[in-house]
Design a protein around this motif. Structure first.
Motif, PDB file in Angstrom:
ATOM      1  N   PRO A 146       0.833  -1.208   0.000  1.00 32.54           N
ATOM      2  CA  PRO A 146       0.000   0.000   0.000  1.00 32.54           C
ATOM      3  C   PRO A 146       0.863   1.251   0.000  1.00 32.54           C
ATOM      4  O   PRO A 146       1.961   1.270   0.560  1.00 32.54           O
ATOM      5  CB  PRO A 146      -0.804  -0.126   1.298  1.00 32.54           C
ATOM      6  CG  PRO A 146      -0.773  -1.581   1.631  1.00 32.54           C
ATOM      7  CD  PRO A 146       0.562  -2.092   1.140  1.00 32.54           C
ATOM      8  N   THR A 147       0.343   2.298  -0.635  1.00 31.84           N
ATOM      9  CA  THR A 147       1.111   3.541  -0.730  1.00 31.84           C
ATOM     10  C   THR A 147       1.402   4.111   0.642  1.00 31.84           C
ATOM     11  O   THR A 147       2.483   4.664   0.885  1.00 31.84           O
ATOM     12  CB  THR A 147       0.326   4.566  -1.567  1.00 31.84           C
ATOM     13  OG1 THR A 147       0.090   4.018  -2.861  1.00 31.84           O
ATOM     14  CG2 THR A 147       1.105   5.867  -1.715  1.00 31.84           C
ATOM     15  N   ASP A 148       0.439   4.003   1.576  1.00 28.37           N
ATOM     16  CA  ASP A 148       0.668   4.522   2.922  1.00 28.37           C
ATOM     17  C   ASP A 148       1.867   3.831   3.571  1.00 28.37           C
ATOM     18  O   ASP A 148       2.667   4.465   4.271  1.00 28.37           O
ATOM     19  CB  ASP A 148      -0.577   4.322   3.788  1.00 28.37           C
ATOM     20  CG  ASP A 148      -1.679   5.316   3.425  1.00 28.37           C
ATOM     21  OD1 ASP A 148      -1.344   6.380   2.866  1.00 28.37           O
ATOM     22  OD2 ASP A 148      -2.861   5.037   3.697  1.00 28.37           O
ATOM     23  N   ASN A 149       2.008   2.517   3.332  1.00 35.97           N
ATOM     24  CA  ASN A 149       3.159   1.795   3.896  1.00 35.97           C
ATOM     25  C   ASN A 149       4.458   2.273   3.257  1.00 35.97           C
ATOM     26  O   ASN A 149       5.493   2.397   3.922  1.00 35.97           O
ATOM     27  CB  ASN A 149       2.999   0.293   3.690  1.00 35.97           C
ATOM     28  CG  ASN A 149       1.851  -0.265   4.529  1.00 35.97           C
ATOM     29  OD1 ASN A 149       1.384   0.393   5.455  1.00 35.97           O
ATOM     30  ND2 ASN A 149       1.408  -1.475   4.204  1.00 35.97           N
ATOM     31  N   VAL A 150       4.390   2.549   1.957  1.00 36.36           N
ATOM     32  CA  VAL A 150       5.587   3.022   1.261  1.00 36.36           C
ATOM     33  C   VAL A 150       5.991   4.391   1.788  1.00 36.36           C
ATOM     34  O   VAL A 150       7.175   4.685   1.998  1.00 36.36           O
ATOM     35  CB  VAL A 150       5.343   3.070  -0.259  1.00 36.36           C
ATOM     36  CG1 VAL A 150       6.552   3.661  -0.983  1.00 36.36           C
ATOM     37  CG2 VAL A 150       5.044   1.673  -0.788  1.00 36.36           C
ATOM     38  N   LEU A 151       4.985   5.267   2.022  1.00 38.71           N
ATOM     39  CA  LEU A 151       5.293   6.592   2.560  1.00 38.71           C
ATOM     40  C   LEU A 151       5.896   6.487   3.958  1.00 38.71           C
ATOM     41  O   LEU A 151       6.761   7.288   4.337  1.00 38.71           O
ATOM     42  CB  LEU A 151       4.020   7.456   2.603  1.00 38.71           C
ATOM     43  CG  LEU A 151       3.446   7.875   1.246  1.00 38.71           C
ATOM     44  CD1 LEU A 151       2.147   8.653   1.439  1.00 38.71           C
ATOM     45  CD2 LEU A 151       4.455   8.737   0.477  1.00 38.71           C
ATOM     46  N   MET A 152       5.429   5.507   4.717  1.00 38.83           N
ATOM     47  CA  MET A 152       5.978   5.333   6.063  1.00 38.83           C
ATOM     48  C   MET A 152       7.440   4.904   6.020  1.00 38.83           C
ATOM     49  O   MET A 152       8.181   5.075   6.999  1.00 38.83           O
ATOM     50  CB  MET A 152       5.153   4.303   6.836  1.00 38.83           C
ATOM     51  CG  MET A 152       3.770   4.812   7.256  1.00 38.83           C
ATOM     52  SD  MET A 152       3.871   6.282   8.312  1.00 38.83           S
ATOM     53  CE  MET A 152       4.698   5.598   9.755  1.00 38.83           C
ATOM     54  N   ASP A 153       7.877   4.343   4.874  1.00 40.50           N
ATOM     55  CA  ASP A 153       9.293   3.984   4.745  1.00 40.50           C
ATOM     56  C   ASP A 153      10.189   5.212   4.836  1.00 40.50           C
ATOM     57  O   ASP A 153      11.384   5.106   5.159  1.00 40.50           O
ATOM     58  CB  ASP A 153       9.538   3.266   3.416  1.00 40.50           C
ATOM     59  CG  ASP A 153       8.935   1.852   3.415  1.00 40.50           C
ATOM     60  OD1 ASP A 153       8.643   1.344   4.528  1.00 40.50           O
ATOM     61  OD2 ASP A 153       8.742   1.291   2.326  1.00 40.50           O
ATOM     62  N   LEU A 154       9.613   6.400   4.517  1.00 40.69           N
ATOM     63  CA  LEU A 154      10.407   7.625   4.610  1.00 40.69           C
ATOM     64  C   LEU A 154      10.849   7.892   6.041  1.00 40.69           C
ATOM     65  O   LEU A 154      11.865   8.563   6.274  1.00 40.69           O
ATOM     66  CB  LEU A 154       9.587   8.820   4.097  1.00 40.69           C
ATOM     67  CG  LEU A 154       9.375   8.898   2.584  1.00 40.69           C
ATOM     68  CD1 LEU A 154       8.418  10.042   2.245  1.00 40.69           C
ATOM     69  CD2 LEU A 154      10.718   9.115   1.880  1.00 40.69           C
ATOM     70  N   ILE A 155      10.077   7.395   7.003  1.00 37.88           N
ATOM     71  CA  ILE A 155      10.420   7.620   8.402  1.00 37.88           C
ATOM     72  C   ILE A 155      11.746   6.932   8.750  1.00 37.88           C
ATOM     73  O   ILE A 155      12.431   7.314   9.704  1.00 37.88           O
ATOM     74  CB  ILE A 155       9.281   7.107   9.315  1.00 37.88           C
ATOM     75  CG1 ILE A 155       7.958   7.777   8.920  1.00 37.88           C
ATOM     76  CG2 ILE A 155       9.563   7.402  10.771  1.00 37.88           C
ATOM     77  CD1 ILE A 155       8.008   9.282   8.959  1.00 37.88           C
ATOM     78  N   HIS A 156      12.085   5.926   7.942  1.00 36.83           N
ATOM     79  CA  HIS A 156      13.344   5.206   8.187  1.00 36.83           C
ATOM     80  C   HIS A 156      14.491   5.767   7.350  1.00 36.83           C
ATOM     81  O   HIS A 156      15.608   5.254   7.422  1.00 36.83           O
ATOM     82  CB  HIS A 156      13.170   3.713   7.872  1.00 36.83           C
ATOM     83  CG  HIS A 156      12.033   3.092   8.625  1.00 36.83           C
ATOM     84  ND1 HIS A 156      12.031   2.936   9.999  1.00 36.83           N
ATOM     85  CD2 HIS A 156      10.841   2.588   8.192  1.00 36.83           C
ATOM     86  CE1 HIS A 156      10.900   2.371  10.383  1.00 36.83           C
ATOM     87  NE2 HIS A 156      10.160   2.139   9.293  1.00 36.83           N
TER      88      HIS A 156
END
Length: 279
Positions: A179-189
């Motif tokens: 999901p795109t939301d999960n991909v965006l959360m990768d930015l937190i890392h």
């Protein structure tokens, strides 16, 4: 005696009297009072004959007076009848004029009431029409705002999909089906992005954790109803919370995506937050 007869003759001629040899006959004197037979038996100079003639003259005068009085009474009665008739006709005419005047007044009042009723009905219809038009205008305005918001959200969705594709290029192990939301959360890392976002929050006295929390729901928000987009990216303060506006501005600035910002009045304005320089 003959001189008296000469004086009496003009009066008796009115009633066509007959006088011959001391005989008197008149249509005004009843035949039972005819004394002509008596007069023929009296001497010409008899006092009785003179008295009879005086009597006849008095009777004739009385009859003439009576006839005159009757005639005057008849004339007066006719005059009264004529006067009464004229008064009756005048009263009838006055009554007719008053009735016509009342009818005209009633007609005028009825027409005036009908005119007022028509004006009031037209005014009510005008007010109802104005109210309907106002409701339609408000509904159209609401629908237009929803349509514009839909367009903004669609464009925002396209921008976030572009960011997701960029993140996938950096992060090879991520699955295309994530999901795109999960991909965006990768930015937190991503240390570089985290440093950038923290600097932006610091510049605007905003908590980093609040901005970080928004990252996971941005794509879900713009994908609830809409699909398709164009290149006009707009951040509208009416669509997002303060932290979401900050997060979106930070994302677009970090990935160098041009956008426009609209304040809570829908007016084009400068972005309200300071953004850190991308290293």
């Amino acid at each position: 005696m003959f001189s008296r007869l000469r004086l009496l003759r003009p009066l008796m001629q009115i009633y066509y009297p007959l006088w011959s040899q001391h005989r008197v006959s008149s249509s005004l004197i009843s035949r039972k009072y005819d004394v002509s037979s008596i007069l023929t038996k009296l001497p010409p100079d008899s006092e009785v004959a003179s008295e009879v003639m005086n009597f006849i003259m008095h009777v004739t005068v009385d009859l003439m007076k009576t006839r005159a009085q009757d005639l005057m009474g008849l004339m007066e009665r006719k005059e009264r009848e004529q006067k009464d008739l004229m008064e009756t006709r005048a009263q009838d005419l006055m009554d007719l004029m008053e009735r016509k005047e009342r009818e005209q007044k009633d007609l005028t009042e009825r027409k005036e009431r009908e005119k007022m009723d028509l004006m009031e009905r037209k005014e009510r219809e005008k007010m109802e029409l104005s109210k309907t038009l106002t409701n339609l205008e408000n509904d159209m305005k609401t629908r237009t705002e929803l349509l514009l918001r839909s367009k903004r959200m669609c464009n925002m969705r396209g921008a976030l999909e572009f960011i997701r594709s960029e993140i996938r290029l950096w992060n090879k192990p991520s699955s295309f089906r994530d999901p795109t939301d999960n991909v965006l959360m990768d930015l937190i890392h991503d240390a570089t992005f985290v440093s950038y976002l923290k600097q932006t929050c610091l510049l605007n006295n905003t908590q980093y954790k609040d901005a970080e929390k928004c990252m996971g729901g941005l794509y879900h928000t713009v994908s609830k109803r809409f699909h398709g987009h164009d290149n006009n990216i707009e951040i509208d303060a009416r669509d997002w919370s303060v932290n979401e506006v900050l997060s979106l501005g930070g994302l677009f600035n970090y990935f160098r995506i041009p956008y426009a910002y609209y304040n809570d009045r829908g007016e084009l304005a400068s972005f309200p937050f300071k953004l850190a320089e991308r290293s």
